[in-house]
Write an enzyme that holds these catalytic residues in place. Sequence first.
Site: not given
Length: 200
Positions: A48-50, A80, A174, A176
């Site tokens: 996502g966005e850390s 990620c 990723h 998933e």
Amino acid sequence: MLARVGVLALQGDVREHLSALSHCGADATPVRLPADLAAVDALVLPGGESTTMSRLIRVFDLETPLRHRLSEGMPTMSTCAGLILLSRTVLDGRPDQLTFGALDVEVRRNAYGRQRESFEADLKVEPLGVAPFRAVFIRAPRIEATGPDVEVLASFDGNPVAVSSGLHLGLGFHPEMTGDVRLHQLFLRRVEEALEVNAA
Ligand code: GLN
């Protein structure tokens, strides 16, 4: 032993991980609150966005409980942005972004380029045998250094992209997104083995 595996559900690829874990037979559950975290055996930190996740970890009062669970040895699978959160050192991060240091790696955010430079690659992942793993990289962090206890499971272009350290599995890509659940299975096997050892 059936493992109860949480997915940090503040932002990012939560649903996809929950469904991959359920598919592998885990009791998969979202983790948003400290009480959710207390109820799981292991945690997936998704992509996502850390920086956003970092902010939300503070908003949801998860920083201290998460540090505590990690210090007790809770197993993790991080991908990620999740990998960035668990790293020892983050380069090109925001100065206020959290790092939990469970994985002794140094990562550089967005080192493979921007969103439109996302790419896929077939990886040879050591514990998965000969069949390659199709990896999707989206604004991925690059692992630029690893500590002595970190095992490299797969590399791309000379840099590690999958690492393992104790019961922590860290991935720059990723897993998933492709329907190939072998890495989730690998993680789950490790979690279940650890639970059996603890129960014995
Ligand atoms: N670039 C993102 C970050 O810094 C990570 C991207 C991802 O998780 N796909 O958090």
